[in-house]
Design an enzyme around this catalytic site. Structure first.
Site, PDB file in Angstrom:
ATOM      1  CG  ASP A 263      -2.179   0.875   0.918  1.00 55.59           C
ATOM      2  OD1 ASP A 263      -2.124   1.659  -0.085  1.00 55.59           O
ATOM      3  OD2 ASP A 263      -3.477   0.841   1.641  1.00 55.59           O
TER       4      ASP A 263
HETATM    5  C1  NOJ Z   1      -3.887   3.909  -0.089  1.00 52.51           C
HETATM    6  C2  NOJ Z   1      -5.128   3.197   0.279  1.00 52.51           C
HETATM    7  O1  NOJ Z   1      -5.073   2.528   1.496  1.00 52.51           O
HETATM    8  C3  NOJ Z   1      -5.340   2.002  -0.788  1.00 52.51           C
HETATM    9  O2  NOJ Z   1      -6.647   1.510  -0.684  1.00 52.51           O
HETATM   10  C4  NOJ Z   1      -5.181   2.771  -1.968  1.00 52.51           C
HETATM   11  O3  NOJ Z   1      -5.412   1.856  -3.349  1.00 52.51           O
HETATM   12  C5  NOJ Z   1      -3.876   3.275  -2.334  1.00 52.51           C
HETATM   13  N1  NOJ Z   1      -3.782   4.446  -1.320  1.00 52.51           N
HETATM   14  C6  NOJ Z   1      -3.565   4.002  -3.834  1.00 52.51           C
HETATM   15  O4  NOJ Z   1      -4.418   5.023  -3.983  1.00 52.51           O
END
Ligand code: NOJ
Length: 735
Positions: A263
């Site tokens: 993430d």
């Molecule tokens: C953080 C988020 O937790 C995740 O769900 C998302 O896909 C990513 N950022 C990319 O935007």
């Protein structure tokens, strides 16, 4: 490209180039943007790293993506194309209801169709991967990200996970209308302690395996090309660098062989978690755990080569990850066609086309849940004078907190949607803003919070009160601000905003004939609303066609049939509250409130206000007692469980008939009920039908005391009903 050619290409790449494939850029970094260079250098990212990056997050639009791809491939030593990734959560331009609302629709088919529509639009706009589905099991509505999940139930989440992956990926990842899916967040992210985003997750391995893992497994079995790690710790170790979780559980046990992406910034954050000494250590731990792509922490480009040179990291691990990224590029067909579906003409043609709008409208209608309807206040009657009041009457911001690709201006408001109506006598009044200006809001993009001067607010309110006085009935359009749910939007209180509660109270004083239409991304504490509203229609964040679908439902053109996918707690004090709890040794029997020393609260009930699976209709259904085809079940055989469902009202409607099972006595305490099947049926007035479920031994398995998965002989209860509190029961023995 043939596997052999891919291997040749791979063999010709330098270590730096291979490591580059594991680095994900954010869109803004690609342009020669001097403003970005400072932050990038802080992250240890050099211009050369950017030229060697493997994937991009956040760029969109066919024209732009084609340009970036061309320029990038020209500069890359091996002309390897980029993969473009983005969060397309509930639609790209045509926004359909948020995932929690899709859970309420209990219709994997519709969800699959919506995912396919998102893929068609997103692929035309040049994207290759969507960071969806999020299948995190959620039991705490304080956590703002419950809106991205399909709810609290392990079985329903699994069905939806599978449907979304199939919808996005279609039959062929190379297709011009498909996107690769990325199931997230692996694993257990929904269990954040106290509902505070990014917080620690404490869960026993048994519960983790029994409740949290199955939906991810369904997505993997459906072929999800990617998995994203979660921010939280599992067993004290951040998931992103948790070797046991990623190598033993995800790859070996769950048989995931696609690309694992961290993430956003999660690898670098392991330093803050206190499990990596510094960024170099974090990079080493990330790659050792098998995390292929570093999303935006920059630790990989900064450290991987040096770690190998210093003999602290096995080069094979970097190669293994880089190979997986190249394989994904090949599966997407990018070596033959680096633009895949990117096509400006098609983008114009499919985004927001009539077919997509109609699908979004249908999905919205099916996701609405009628929570309450005293004296059949809804649907509205033509001969009555009605006041539509509230901050959502003319509000286009109902797409949900994650729908930054959609344009709220494409949504039709309630008032605009009423333009199509004939024969109704409706007046429209805002009454108050969504929020008072002191409420804290954070979100993506440049949204500016509305501020209404006190005097104007008073005028709004008094106009609304006058309108309510003059009307036979009032429909109040209330709820959360669209930015109050989503990432990093945890709340300690989950009631409707104070300014709207005041509006409800003041309207109630002059006209108690109130139906509330509720917009929100999470289950709310509705005690105060319930007291004053005779009817409550839950519409979540309904998307581009939400206004039209709501008007369809209020006027009876559509009949609500959605069911609550996540319990609405009585109050925050009950959280976590979910129907599939384990029995205690001291069960509280409702009605026996004087019993001491049983598992209960003294000041609030045990039961949520609206339990999982609950939802009314404009008609009523009768469900007959459960009939079983036999009293015993042997492995390899099945038992049929059936009921007769009759529409006993005077209009057609939809019922979702739910099958729950309970293992009465086992080596491990089993949930009081677990959903194992559901069927959505439509019945005309007075029509009846048989609804039949087949029960097999495989539906009775769980993680047993000896840590093996299987069933255990003994008694099982079968419940079939219209929600998780059904008492309609029969019993059989597993031999
Ligand atoms: C953080 C988020 O937790 C995740 O769900 C998302 O896909 C990513 N950022 C990319 O935007």
């Amino acid at each position: 490209m043939k596997e052999q050619e891919l291997q040749q290409l791979f063999d010709s790449m330098s270590l730096k180039e291979k490591a580059g494939q594991l680095f994900q850029l954010a869109g803004g970094m690609l342009a020669d943007d001097t403003a970005m260079m400072g932050p990038m250098q802080d992250m240890g990212i050099e211009k050369e790293d950017i030229q060697l990056a493997g994937t991009v997050l956040g760029s969109m639009g066919a024209e732009k993506i084609r340009e970036i791809q061309d320029a990038y491939m020209e500069n890359h030593p091996h002309h390897i194309p980029l993969i473009f990734m983005l969060d397309i959560i509930n639609g790209y331009k045509t926004i359909y209801p948020i995932p929690l609302a899709q859970g309420a629709a209990f219709s994997p088919k519709l969800t699959e169709a919506c995912a396919a529509m998102a893929a068609r639009e997103g692929a035309a706009a040049g994207l290759h991967v969507t960071f969806s589905p999020m299948v995190d099991l959620v039991r705490d509505p304080r956590w703002g990200r419950v809106m991205e999940s399909t709810g609290e139930d392990v079985y329903l989440n699994g069905c939806m996970a599978e449907a979304m992956v199939k919808g996005y990926q279609g039959a062929d990842l190379k297709g011009a209308e498909t996107l690769a899916a990325c199931v997230k967040h692996f694993a257990g992210y929904g269990g954040a302690e106290a509902g505070r985003d990014y917080n620690t997750v404490e869960v026993s391995e048994r519960s983790f395996r029994d409740f949290y893992l199955p939906a991810y497994q369904k997505a993997i079995d459906a072929g999800s090309a990617l998995v994203m790690t979660s921010f939280n710790t599992i067993n004290g170790i951040p998931a992103t660098v948790n070797r046991w979780l990623m190598r033993s559980v995800l790859r070996e046990e769950m048989k995931f062989d696609g690309v694992l992406i961290s993430d956003f910034g999660a690898i670098g954050e392991t330093v803050c978690h206190g499990v990596a000494e510094n960024r170099s250590d974090a990079a080493r731990k990330g790659i050792e755990a098998g995390c292929d792509i570093d999303m935006m922490s920059g630790t990989y480009p900064e450290n991987l080569e040096q770690l190998i040179e210093d003999g602290r990291l096995d080069i094979k691990l970097v190669e293994e990850s880089a190979w997986r990224v190249l394989q994904l590029k090949n599966r997407l067909g990018l070596f033959e066609n680096p633009y895949k579906g990117a096509d400006q003409g098609k983008e114009r043609e499919v985004c927001l086309c009539r077919e997509h709008q109609e699908l979004a409208r249908k999905m919205a209608q099916e996701s609405f849940v009628l929570l309450k309807n005293e004296e059949e206040l809804l649907p509205l009657k033509k001969e009555r004078k009605t006041a539509f009041i509230g901050p959502y009457v003319e509000n286009k911001y109902m797409l949900g907190g994650w729908s930054f690709t959609g344009d709220p201006q494409d949504a039709r408001t309630i008032r605009e949607a009423c333009g199509e109506l004939k024969g109704y006598d409706i007046t429209f009044h805002k009454g108050c803003p969504v929020l008072s200006s002191d409420v804290k809001l954070e979100g993506f993009g440049n949204y500016t919070q509305e501020t209404v001067p006190a005097k104007q607010q008073e005028e709004m309110l008094s106009q609304a009160i006058e309108a309510a006085k003059a009307a036979d009935e009032v429909v109040l359009f209330l709820g959360e601000h669209f930015l109050q749910s989503g990432e990093a939007t945890s709340h300690g209180e989950i009631m409707i905003p104070r300014v709207q509660q005041e509006l409800l109270d003041r309207i109630y004083e002059v006209n108690p004939e109130i139906a509330v239409v509720l917009f929100n991304g999470r289950p709310l504490d509705l005690r105060l609303v319930q007291k004053k509203a005779k009817a409550i229609l839950e519409v979540w964040m309904p998307g581009t066609m939400g206004g039209a679908a709501i008007v369809d439902t209020l006027t009876g053109k559509a009949v609500p049939g959605g069911k609550v996918p996540m319990s609405f707690p009585y109050s925050v004090g009950q959280i976590p509250v979910h129907y599939d709890e384990l029995p205690t040794g001291r069960t509280h029997l409702p009605g026996k409130d004087k019993d001491r020393f049983v598992s209960k609260y003294l000041d609030i009930p045990n039961k949520p206000s609206y339990p999982f699976g609950y939802g009314l209709s404009y008609t009523r259904f009768e469900i007959s007692p459960v009939q079983l085809s036999g009293k015993t079940l042997h492995a390899g055989e099945h038992i049929e469980a059936e009921v007769v469902v009759k529409n006993i009202g005077d209009r057609a409607g939809t019922e979702t008939v739910q099958l729950y099972l309970h293992d009465v006595s086992a080596s491990v305490s089993r949930p009081v009920k677990q959903l194992k099947g559901f069927q959505k049926i439509v019945l005309e007035p007075q029509q009846e039908t048989v609804v039949r479920f087949s029960i097999t031994e495989s539906m009775l398995t769980f993680l047993r005391e000896d840590d093996t998965v299987g069933s255990e002989p003994g008694s099982f209860e079968v419940y079939i009903g219209s929600d998780s509190e059904t008492k309609n029961k029969a019993v059989f023995e597993l031999i």
